[in-house]
Write a protein that holds these residues in place. Structure first.
Motif, PDB file in Angstrom:
ATOM      1  N   THR A  79       0.907  -1.284  -0.122  1.00 53.81           N
ATOM      2  CA  THR A  79       0.063   0.005   0.095  1.00 53.81           C
ATOM      3  C   THR A  79       1.005   1.285   0.077  1.00 53.81           C
ATOM      4  N   ALA A  80       0.238   2.201  -0.138  1.00 56.14           N
ATOM      5  CA  ALA A  80       0.832   3.704  -0.133  1.00 56.14           C
ATOM      6  C   ALA A  80       0.156   4.309   0.510  1.00 56.14           C
ATOM      7  N   PRO A  81       0.838   5.554   1.090  1.00 57.88           N
ATOM      8  CA  PRO A  81      -0.008   6.565   1.918  1.00 57.88           C
ATOM      9  C   PRO A  81      -1.174   7.052   1.140  1.00 57.88           C
ATOM     10  N   SER A  82      -2.230   7.276   1.894  1.00 58.22           N
ATOM     11  CA  SER A  82      -3.418   7.678   1.314  1.00 58.22           C
ATOM     12  C   SER A  82      -3.423   9.357   1.429  1.00 58.22           C
ATOM     13  N   ASP A  83      -2.889  10.146   0.717  1.00 59.79           N
ATOM     14  CA  ASP A  83      -2.546  11.467   1.029  1.00 59.79           C
ATOM     15  C   ASP A  83      -2.989  12.153  -0.309  1.00 59.79           C
ATOM     16  N   GLY A  84      -3.555  11.393  -1.201  1.00 61.41           N
ATOM     17  CA  GLY A  84      -4.044  11.981  -2.593  1.00 61.41           C
ATOM     18  C   GLY A  84      -2.737  12.115  -3.576  1.00 61.41           C
ATOM     19  N   ARG A  85      -1.398  11.910  -3.047  1.00 59.48           N
ATOM     20  CA  ARG A  85      -0.318  12.234  -3.913  1.00 59.48           C
ATOM     21  C   ARG A  85       0.171  10.898  -4.621  1.00 59.48           C
ATOM     22  N   VAL A  86       1.014  10.958  -5.883  1.00 60.52           N
ATOM     23  CA  VAL A  86       1.267   9.694  -6.313  1.00 60.52           C
ATOM     24  C   VAL A  86       2.561   9.129  -5.600  1.00 60.52           C
ATOM     25  N   HIS A  87       2.397   7.839  -5.347  1.00 63.03           N
ATOM     26  CA  HIS A  87       3.358   6.994  -4.610  1.00 63.03           C
ATOM     27  C   HIS A  87       3.845   5.642  -5.258  1.00 63.03           C
ATOM     28  N   PHE A  88       4.963   5.020  -5.001  1.00 62.81           N
ATOM     29  CA  PHE A  88       4.955   3.858  -5.504  1.00 62.81           C
ATOM     30  C   PHE A  88       3.913   2.851  -5.523  1.00 62.81           C
ATOM     31  N   GLY A  89       3.611   2.033  -6.577  1.00 63.28           N
ATOM     32  CA  GLY A  89       2.691   0.983  -6.723  1.00 63.28           C
ATOM     33  C   GLY A  89       1.180   1.601  -7.196  1.00 63.28           C
ATOM     34  N   MET A  90       1.168   2.968  -7.187  1.00 65.91           N
ATOM     35  CA  MET A  90      -0.338   3.647  -7.414  1.00 65.91           C
ATOM     36  C   MET A  90      -0.608   3.590  -9.028  1.00 65.91           C
TER      37      MET A  90
END
Length: 164
Positions: A79-90
């Protein structure tokens, strides 16, 4: 957080693990049997099957060593942080100047597949998308000319249970 070149999705990790299993448990024993049968035929110096088999065994062993080492270095990211930004895996949907939309998942270098919509987080596009959010303009410098994109959607990946 691990360096970006050490990250992998659960699906990418499972594929590398499956390749290792296939090489070690299926391919290598089969080739070993073929080499033994070819060796039994006599003169090995002029035996093409024997020479090819030995070369194939070296290739398999080299790949098995690399996979074992690489799998030990990788960090699986579910999973990636749910901060609305693009992260690895999204998954990121972008729109170019012509209004054409593309959807990509940012993955590790060991699993990128442009045809499947998986781009490396270390690619110019991947690097440009990291940290951005919906509505952001992204400019990517390329040898054939700059590319301007707008981020339309950012989605968390969903992985089946047991993957990775």
């Amino acid at each position: 957080m691990a360096a970006l070149d050490k990250l992998i999705t659960p699906i990418g990790h499972a594929k590398l693990q499956a390749e290792l299993e296939q090489l070690w448990k299926v391919e290598r024993p089969r080739v070993t049997d073929e080499v033994a049968a070819a060796a039994a035929l006599g003169d090995r110096s002029e035996n093409a099957e024997y020479q090819y088999g030995k070369r194939r065994l070296r290739e398999i062993d080299r790949r098995v060593r690399w996979l074992n080492k690489r799998l030990g270095e990788l960090k699986v990211v579910r999973t990636a942080p749910s901060d609305g930004r693009v992260h690895f895996g999204m998954w990121v949907t972008v729109e170019d100047e012509a209004g054409e939309r593309k959807r990509w998942q940012l993955v590790g270098g060991d699993e990128f597949d442009v045809d499947a919509g998986k781009i490396s987080v270390n690619s110019p596009i991947g690097k440009a998308l990291l940290g951005k959010e919906v509505g952001d303009d992204v400019e990517i410098r390329r040898p054939r000319g700059d590319l301007e994109l707008v981020i339309v959607a950012v989605e968390q990946p969903s992985y089946p249970e047991g993957e990775g």
